[in-house]
Scaffold this motif. Structure first.
Motif, PDB file in Angstrom:
ATOM      1  N   LEU A 241       0.864  -1.186   0.000  1.00 27.31           N
ATOM      2  CA  LEU A 241       0.000   0.000   0.000  1.00 27.31           C
ATOM      3  C   LEU A 241       0.895   1.230   0.000  1.00 27.31           C
ATOM      4  O   LEU A 241       1.498   1.586   1.019  1.00 27.31           O
ATOM      5  CB  LEU A 241      -0.913  -0.017   1.234  1.00 27.31           C
ATOM      6  N   ASP A 242       1.004   1.869  -1.151  1.00 33.06           N
ATOM      7  CA  ASP A 242       1.868   3.046  -1.304  1.00 33.06           C
ATOM      8  C   ASP A 242       1.340   3.866  -2.469  1.00 33.06           C
ATOM      9  O   ASP A 242       1.004   3.311  -3.515  1.00 33.06           O
ATOM     10  CB  ASP A 242       3.321   2.607  -1.568  1.00 33.06           C
ATOM     11  N   ASP A 243       1.274   5.185  -2.314  1.00 35.06           N
ATOM     12  CA  ASP A 243       0.705   6.011  -3.380  1.00 35.06           C
ATOM     13  C   ASP A 243       1.715   6.334  -4.480  1.00 35.06           C
ATOM     14  O   ASP A 243       1.341   6.952  -5.482  1.00 35.06           O
ATOM     15  CB  ASP A 243       0.113   7.293  -2.804  1.00 35.06           C
ATOM     16  N   GLU A 244       2.980   5.929  -4.329  1.00 42.53           N
ATOM     17  CA  GLU A 244       3.982   6.194  -5.356  1.00 42.53           C
ATOM     18  C   GLU A 244       4.089   4.999  -6.299  1.00 42.53           C
ATOM     19  O   GLU A 244       4.522   3.915  -5.886  1.00 42.53           O
ATOM     20  CB  GLU A 244       5.339   6.478  -4.719  1.00 42.53           C
TER      21      GLU A 244
ATOM     22  N   VAL B 224       2.997  -1.051   4.373  1.00 43.83           N
ATOM     23  CA  VAL B 224       2.098   0.100   4.445  1.00 43.83           C
ATOM     24  C   VAL B 224       2.903   1.392   4.515  1.00 43.83           C
ATOM     25  O   VAL B 224       3.727   1.578   5.426  1.00 43.83           O
ATOM     26  CB  VAL B 224       1.165   0.012   5.669  1.00 43.83           C
ATOM     27  N   ASP B 225       2.644   2.298   3.569  1.00 41.99           N
ATOM     28  CA  ASP B 225       3.211   3.647   3.615  1.00 41.99           C
ATOM     29  C   ASP B 225       2.331   4.505   4.518  1.00 41.99           C
ATOM     30  O   ASP B 225       1.105   4.330   4.558  1.00 41.99           O
ATOM     31  CB  ASP B 225       3.262   4.216   2.197  1.00 41.99           C
ATOM     32  N   LEU B 226       2.920   5.429   5.247  1.00 40.95           N
ATOM     33  CA  LEU B 226       2.128   6.282   6.133  1.00 40.95           C
ATOM     34  C   LEU B 226       1.534   7.487   5.424  1.00 40.95           C
ATOM     35  O   LEU B 226       0.498   8.002   5.830  1.00 40.95           O
ATOM     36  CB  LEU B 226       2.996   6.762   7.313  1.00 40.95           C
ATOM     37  N   GLY B 227       2.168   7.946   4.335  1.00 42.71           N
ATOM     38  CA  GLY B 227       1.689   9.128   3.624  1.00 42.71           C
ATOM     39  C   GLY B 227       0.715   8.779   2.523  1.00 42.71           C
ATOM     40  O   GLY B 227       1.060   8.801   1.339  1.00 42.71           O
ATOM     41  N   LEU B 228      -0.519   8.456   2.902  1.00 40.76           N
ATOM     42  CA  LEU B 228      -1.532   8.028   1.940  1.00 40.76           C
ATOM     43  C   LEU B 228      -2.448   9.195   1.579  1.00 40.76           C
ATOM     44  O   LEU B 228      -2.692  10.084   2.406  1.00 40.76           O
ATOM     45  CB  LEU B 228      -2.355   6.880   2.525  1.00 40.76           C
TER      46      LEU B 228
ATOM     47  N   SER C 285       8.157   4.134   5.230  1.00 39.26           N
ATOM     48  CA  SER C 285       7.803   5.544   5.270  1.00 39.26           C
ATOM     49  C   SER C 285       9.030   6.436   5.176  1.00 39.26           C
ATOM     50  O   SER C 285      10.132   6.034   5.555  1.00 39.26           O
ATOM     51  CB  SER C 285       7.056   5.850   6.578  1.00 39.26           C
ATOM     52  N   GLY C 286       8.809   7.637   4.684  1.00 44.78           N
ATOM     53  CA  GLY C 286       9.854   8.645   4.678  1.00 44.78           C
ATOM     54  C   GLY C 286       9.965   9.371   6.002  1.00 44.78           C
ATOM     55  O   GLY C 286      10.877  10.183   6.196  1.00 44.78           O
TER      56      GLY C 286
ATOM     57  N   ASP D  90       7.398  -3.961  12.176  1.00 45.05           N
ATOM     58  CA  ASP D  90       8.703  -3.455  11.753  1.00 45.05           C
ATOM     59  C   ASP D  90       8.499  -2.098  11.080  1.00 45.05           C
ATOM     60  O   ASP D  90       7.378  -1.735  10.713  1.00 45.05           O
ATOM     61  CB  ASP D  90       9.356  -4.448  10.785  1.00 45.05           C
ATOM     62  N   TYR D  91       9.597  -1.358  10.906  1.00 45.73           N
ATOM     63  CA  TYR D  91       9.534  -0.010  10.348  1.00 45.73           C
ATOM     64  C   TYR D  91      10.767   0.194   9.480  1.00 45.73           C
ATOM     65  O   TYR D  91      11.900   0.085   9.964  1.00 45.73           O
ATOM     66  CB  TYR D  91       9.507   1.010  11.493  1.00 45.73           C
ATOM     67  N   ILE D  92      10.561   0.473   8.201  1.00 43.16           N
ATOM     68  CA  ILE D  92      11.647   0.698   7.252  1.00 43.16           C
ATOM     69  C   ILE D  92      11.545   2.135   6.749  1.00 43.16           C
ATOM     70  O   ILE D  92      10.478   2.590   6.356  1.00 43.16           O
ATOM     71  CB  ILE D  92      11.573  -0.285   6.070  1.00 43.16           C
ATOM     72  N   ILE D  93      12.667   2.848   6.764  1.00 41.38           N
ATOM     73  CA  ILE D  93      12.684   4.252   6.370  1.00 41.38           C
ATOM     74  C   ILE D  93      13.099   4.379   4.906  1.00 41.38           C
ATOM     75  O   ILE D  93      14.050   3.738   4.457  1.00 41.38           O
ATOM     76  CB  ILE D  93      13.656   5.047   7.271  1.00 41.38           C
ATOM     77  N   LYS D  94      12.357   5.204   4.166  1.00 39.74           N
ATOM     78  CA  LYS D  94      12.717   5.523   2.785  1.00 39.74           C
ATOM     79  C   LYS D  94      13.866   6.525   2.790  1.00 39.74           C
ATOM     80  O   LYS D  94      13.905   7.395   3.657  1.00 39.74           O
ATOM     81  CB  LYS D  94      11.527   6.132   2.044  1.00 39.74           C
ATOM     82  N   PRO D  95      14.786   6.461   1.808  1.00 41.57           N
ATOM     83  CA  PRO D  95      14.889   5.445   0.752  1.00 41.57           C
ATOM     84  C   PRO D  95      15.445   4.141   1.312  1.00 41.57           C
ATOM     85  O   PRO D  95      16.102   4.136   2.344  1.00 41.57           O
ATOM     86  CB  PRO D  95      15.856   6.083  -0.248  1.00 41.57           C
TER      87      PRO D  95
END
Length: 233
Positions: free
Chosen positions: A9-12, A53-57, A81-82, A99-104
């Motif tokens: 789930l990501d808007d990009e 899941v991206d947080l900036g939806l 998320s960024g 878990d939490y992964i930071i963009k990029p």
């Protein structure tokens, strides 16, 4: 048996395409969504193993999506998320993310994290998904805790991983290192904070006194001991 399903789930669109291709090359099935409404509609008919899941939806607060997933789904949840602030990571974990992964990010890191989340601790018998201890019943197929009076409380996939680890080894010291090796994820402050959040939430759901817990005891500098008497069925 079908390969594990990972939803994205990501808007990009570039990120959706990159993750989908990398995960499929690694042997996973994928489904991608640009909006939370589309994703949540698909969940009525689809049961993913892992949700990215991206947080900036564009149509929903990503943290609200994470919290709902944690309460209603058995899927593992990884935020991508960024937002790099510590408080964002802490909030995501407190709301039920695994878990939490930071963009990029490097797609190989995401694949490794997905695989780690799918390596859940096993009960003594894979068919045994119900544990009973000290008046409580934990049902790992439905993610429900039931107390002696029949009151039900849902728990998340992340909380279930930790609870199963304790219930598989009652009255034995479980070190932080053992938790990290069993549950996956990189050792360090982020992992320790995630464990603290999950254990705190489990204690609350089990009605524990935070100053003097009866079931999940902290052995400072060593780890934890689960003091219940456990039977599996």
């Amino acid at each position: 048996m079908d390969a594990p399903l990972v939803t994205i789930l990501d808007d990009e669109p570039q990120i959706r395409a990159m993750l989908s291709e990398a995960l499929q090359d690694a042997g996973f099935r994928t489904a991608t969504f640009a909006r939370a409404t589309e994703f949540e509609a698909a969940l009525r008919h689809t049961t993913p193993d892992v949700c990215l899941v991206d947080l900036g939806l564009p149509d929903r607060d990503g943290l609200a999506v994470v919290h709902r997933l944690a309460l209603e789904s058995g899927a593992a949840i990884i935020i991508i998320s960024g937002r790099a602030q510590v408080q964002d990571r802490v909030t995501g974990l407190e709301l039920g993310a695994d878990d939490y992964i930071i963009k990029p990010f490097d797609p190989t890191e995401v694949i490794a994290r997905v695989r780690a989340r799918l390596r859940s601790p096993k009960a003594p018998d894979r068919a045994q998904n119900t544990a009973r201890f000290n008046g409580w019943t934990a049902q790992f197929d439905s993610y429900i805790l039931t107390d002696a009076s029949g009151v039900e409380t849902p728990f998340s996939h992340a909380e279930g991983e930790v609870l199963r680890l304790f219930l598989n080894a009652p009255k034995r010291l479980i070190s932080r290192q053992h938790m990290q090796e069993s549950l996956g994820g990189a050792a360090g402050d982020s992992f320790d904070r995630a464990m603290d959040v999950r254990i705190s939430r489990l204690r609350t759901k089990l009605g524990e006194d935070p100053k003097n817990p009866r079931l999940i005891k902290t052995i400072y500098g060593a780890g934890y001991i689960f003091l219940g008497d456990v039977t599996w069925s």
